[in-house]
Write an enzyme that holds these catalytic residues in place. Structure first.
Site, PDB file in Angstrom:
ATOM      1  N   ALA A 167       0.848  -1.198   0.000  1.00 32.03           N
ATOM      2  CA  ALA A 167       0.000   0.000   0.000  1.00 32.03           C
ATOM      3  C   ALA A 167       0.878   1.239   0.000  1.00 32.03           C
ATOM      4  O   ALA A 167       1.935   1.262   0.640  1.00 32.03           O
ATOM      5  CB  ALA A 167      -0.921   0.009   1.213  1.00 32.03           C
ATOM      6  N   SER A 169       0.614   5.882  -0.857  1.00 31.45           N
ATOM      7  CA  SER A 169      -0.297   7.027  -0.763  1.00 31.45           C
ATOM      8  C   SER A 169      -1.178   7.171  -1.996  1.00 31.45           C
ATOM      9  O   SER A 169      -2.301   7.655  -1.904  1.00 31.45           O
ATOM     10  CB  SER A 169       0.505   8.316  -0.552  1.00 31.45           C
ATOM     11  OG  SER A 169       1.389   8.512  -1.637  1.00 31.45           O
ATOM     12  N   LEU A 170      -0.692   6.743  -3.159  1.00 31.66           N
ATOM     13  CA  LEU A 170      -1.473   6.902  -4.385  1.00 31.66           C
ATOM     14  C   LEU A 170      -2.284   5.668  -4.742  1.00 31.66           C
ATOM     15  O   LEU A 170      -3.227   5.753  -5.520  1.00 31.66           O
ATOM     16  CB  LEU A 170      -0.555   7.250  -5.573  1.00 31.66           C
ATOM     17  CG  LEU A 170       0.257   8.535  -5.458  1.00 31.66           C
ATOM     18  CD1 LEU A 170       0.945   8.838  -6.766  1.00 31.66           C
ATOM     19  CD2 LEU A 170      -0.603   9.713  -5.024  1.00 31.66           C
ATOM     20  N   GLY A 171      -1.915   4.518  -4.211  1.00 35.14           N
ATOM     21  CA  GLY A 171      -2.644   3.306  -4.561  1.00 35.14           C
ATOM     22  C   GLY A 171      -2.098   2.104  -3.822  1.00 35.14           C
ATOM     23  O   GLY A 171      -1.231   2.229  -2.953  1.00 35.14           O
ATOM     24  N   GLN A 172      -2.621   0.924  -4.174  1.00 36.21           N
ATOM     25  CA  GLN A 172      -2.138  -0.306  -3.560  1.00 36.21           C
ATOM     26  C   GLN A 172      -2.150  -1.424  -4.596  1.00 36.21           C
ATOM     27  O   GLN A 172      -2.812  -1.330  -5.626  1.00 36.21           O
ATOM     28  CB  GLN A 172      -2.977  -0.677  -2.342  1.00 36.21           C
ATOM     29  CG  GLN A 172      -4.436  -0.965  -2.609  1.00 36.21           C
ATOM     30  CD  GLN A 172      -5.241  -1.055  -1.311  1.00 36.21           C
ATOM     31  OE1 GLN A 172      -4.974  -0.343  -0.347  1.00 36.21           O
ATOM     32  NE2 GLN A 172      -6.244  -1.922  -1.290  1.00 36.21           N
ATOM     33  N   LYS A 187      -2.719  -2.914  -9.769  1.00 35.53           N
ATOM     34  CA  LYS A 187      -2.482  -1.684  -9.031  1.00 35.53           C
ATOM     35  C   LYS A 187      -3.750  -0.837  -9.101  1.00 35.53           C
ATOM     36  O   LYS A 187      -4.204  -0.464 -10.182  1.00 35.53           O
ATOM     37  CB  LYS A 187      -1.292  -0.934  -9.647  1.00 35.53           C
ATOM     38  CG  LYS A 187      -0.815   0.268  -8.868  1.00 35.53           C
ATOM     39  CD  LYS A 187       0.451   0.822  -9.538  1.00 35.53           C
ATOM     40  CE  LYS A 187       0.949   2.070  -8.831  1.00 35.53           C
ATOM     41  NZ  LYS A 187       2.173   2.611  -9.482  1.00 35.53           N
ATOM     42  N   ASP A 322      13.096   7.279 -10.582  1.00 36.19           N
ATOM     43  CA  ASP A 322      13.101   6.975  -9.143  1.00 36.19           C
ATOM     44  C   ASP A 322      13.554   5.530  -8.906  1.00 36.19           C
ATOM     45  O   ASP A 322      12.782   4.693  -8.433  1.00 36.19           O
ATOM     46  CB  ASP A 322      11.701   7.184  -8.564  1.00 36.19           C
ATOM     47  CG  ASP A 322      11.699   7.139  -7.040  1.00 36.19           C
ATOM     48  OD1 ASP A 322      12.743   7.441  -6.435  1.00 36.19           O
ATOM     49  OD2 ASP A 322      10.657   6.785  -6.456  1.00 36.19           O
TER      50      ASP A 322
END
Length: 589
Positions: A167, A169-172, A187, A322
């Site tokens: 999980a 902050s934007l999705g899981q 996702k 990233d």
């Protein structure tokens, strides 16, 4: 830049894992851990967000104002105390960004690349920002899949694990199995994220304008431009169709490299808020003990990680922005596996040419050439007096070139750059900062895998290739072309010099050119003399008005006496302000 945080034991899992739960099974009512954040909901209050965000901003500004006052330091001001306070502030900002939710977590991660805007303490703390947040419920994930794909989870998947693998902050991420039998990961975007972004970015637009007009923080900063860039990046990152396209491009670029694996996108099961990818399990590249236990060569993996990134950067021009350890894994066969393609960088051929010019300037230790090339790239904002900037660049070149190329450290070079850049006219483009941060991350991972690893040693052949414009056998020709170009430039300047001198002399004779010499010290002395003279005038007027008011009061003209006394008071205030200005000029002289 999405950082997924494991909810179970591992994000990636293994082939020996227990079979995933069928969708017909009622999902367990499990608390996924973590704090119950106020933003972790489907609907948000605009007024509540406005209060929370502006409270944070005003508190931060108040703290910064107090820190700028030397009297606020108990026991006297020292640089050590100032740095300690700044570190404490940076930690508080990082924690508050996490409290404020997805928008600020992403903004904080973007700001961690802007060493030209923030002190190194903030850059270091914000780079640690991890979105360790609770997962949302299976019912919400099921609802989003139905809305975006038009079918239920049962219709789309043979099996679907209701408990997420990870999980953020934007999705899981959920593990699932298609009806064809293929194992995939799904996702799913966090509910209400679009609405939260709209509210938060609307508030941040007002904050950006406030800072743009601020007399101290707005000087030399394009906060509105920075806000626009953040908006563009954030909206792209929550578009899973864009992430799918990035994954396809990345996989095509490495199609001839059997040592790099990239998950395939299942486009039939992908939508703006749902992304379905091939399930490729692996060992996290920073899990050194597990790699060792699997019999994998850690030294070779360190070399492969650096080569993969340099290939992205210099050969493909399309790179992972990233590449932290959570986004790189190693398969049982020793191949590198890349995950998460929401944030990618791109280098155009035009930018490549400008970077070539910078590289030539660095090799020649020519500070002036490097400065001009950085202005062309957009990494440096031209100002009236570029002398101090040129000297800073030359100082770094002299120190940078003291050691052999292969003995350099990316981390130390980045620290030097950031030290010079802060509060200077340097404006590092997002591409540049993403590259530098990725280099530093990969160097850290490489040293963890192999203590003797040197990123610059791996990069040397690629640097030579870049210098020769991608053609190693023609290195001599490339250098010869560069010398020829410079010779032509010098000769054309030399041939045109007599004509330019004659034109200048002719303009001088005709009076078209006027020379004006200004000396800073002389200007300050003249301003002081002028202010002293004005102060004398104020003193005379105050005396005259005071005497007039006294005479009028004696003559029982109380009304007129008060008017004149008020004028004397106004002159007195102006006189005090003038004295403060003269005092400042005295301190400058």
């Amino acid at each position: 830049m999405e950082t997924v945080v494991s909810v179970n034991n591992s994000i990636r899992g293994s082939d020996s894992e227990q079979r995933i739960h069928p969708p017909s099974v009622t999902p367990p009512r499990k608390n996924y851990g973590g704090k119950a954040y106020r933003w972790n909901r489907k609907n948000y209050s605009r007024q509540r967000r406005f209060i929370d965000i502006w409270t944070f901003v005003l508190t931060w500004l108040t703290w910064l104002w107090i820190d700028s006052k030397k009297w606020s330091y108990r026991g006297g001001f020292t640089e050590e105390k100032k740095n300690a306070r700044r570190r404490a502030q940076a930690i508080w900002v990082r924690e508050t960004f996490l409290e404020l939710g997805p928008t600020f977590i992403k903004v904080g991660q973007l700001f961690s690349t802007r060493a030209d805007l923030f002190p190194i303490e903030y850059v270091e703390e914000l780079s640690k920002l991890q979105d360790k947040v609770p997962a949302f419920s299976y019912e919400q994930a099921e609802e989003i899949i139905l809305e975006d794909l038009g079918k239920t989870v049962q219709d789309l998947f043979q099996n679907f694990d209701p408990i997420p693998l990870a999980a953020a902050s934007l999705g899981q991420v959920h593990r699932a199995q298609l009806h064809s039998g293929a194992d995939v990961v799904v996702k799913v975007q966090r509910p209400g994220l679009n609405k939260l972004f709209e509210i938060d970015l609307g508030i941040l637009r007002g904050i950006a304008r406030y800072f743009q007009n601020h007399p101290r923080w707005g000087k030399g900063r394009d906060w509105v431009g920075i806000y626009d860039e953040c908006c563009r990046i954030l909206w792209l990152e929550i578009d899973y169709l864009n992430e799918g396209r990035n994954a396809d491009t990345f996989r095509r670029n490495f199609r001839n490299c059997d040592w790099v694996k990239v998950p395939r996108v299942s486009w039939q099961y992908t939508a703006p808020r749902v992304l379905t990818l091939e399930y490729i399990p692996g060992i996290k590249i920073s899990n050194y003990e597990a790699l060792e236990a699997s019999g994998l060569d850690r030294k070779e993996l360190a070399q492969m990680g650096a080569k993969a990134y340099l290939q992205q950067l210099l050969n493909h021009g399309f790179f992972h922005a990233d590449p932290h350890p959570g986004n790189i894994a190693v398969s049982p066969g020793g191949e590198l596996i890349f995950y998460d393609f929401g944030m990618m960088g791109q280098i155009t051929s035009n930018l490549r040419e400008k970077l070539m010019e910078t590289l030539f300037g660095i090799t020649q230790k020519d500070g002036d050439r490097v400065m001009k090339s950085l202005i062309a790239v957009g990494a440096l904002a031209p100002t009236g007096d570029m002398g101090p900037v040129r000297r800073s660049i030359q100082y770094m070149l002299d120190n940078f070139m003291d050691q052999p190329f292969e003995n350099q450290s990316i981390a130390s070079i980045s620290d030097d750059l950031y030290e010079i850049a802060y509060d200077q006219p340097f404006r590092f483009p997002a591409t540049f900062t993403f590259v530098m941060r990725a280099f530093s991350t990969l160097e850290g991972v490489g040293k963890g895998l192999d203590p003797e690893f040197n990123f610059m040693e791996v990069a040397q052949p690629f640097a030579i290739q870049l210098m020769s414009d991608g053609n190693l056998p023609n290195t001599a020709n490339s250098i010869f072309n560069e010398i020829s170009r410079q010779a032509v430039q010098v000769s054309s300047s030399a041939l045109g010099l007599p004509g330019r001198i004659e034109d200048t002399l002719e303009k001088l004779e005709q009076g078209d050119i006027r020379m004006r010499v200004r000396l800073a010290e002389t200007d300050r002395v003249l301003r002081r003399v002028s202010n002293v003279q004005m102060g004398t005038n104020y003193a005379v007027l105050i005396s005259a008005f005071t005497l007039s008011a006294t005479l009028l009061l004696i003559s029982d003209q109380v009304g007129l006496a008060l008017v004149v006394l008020f004028l004397a008071l106004a002159m007195g205030i102006a006189f005090l302000r003038l004295l403060r200005r003269i005092d400042r000029l005295d301190r400058m002289m």
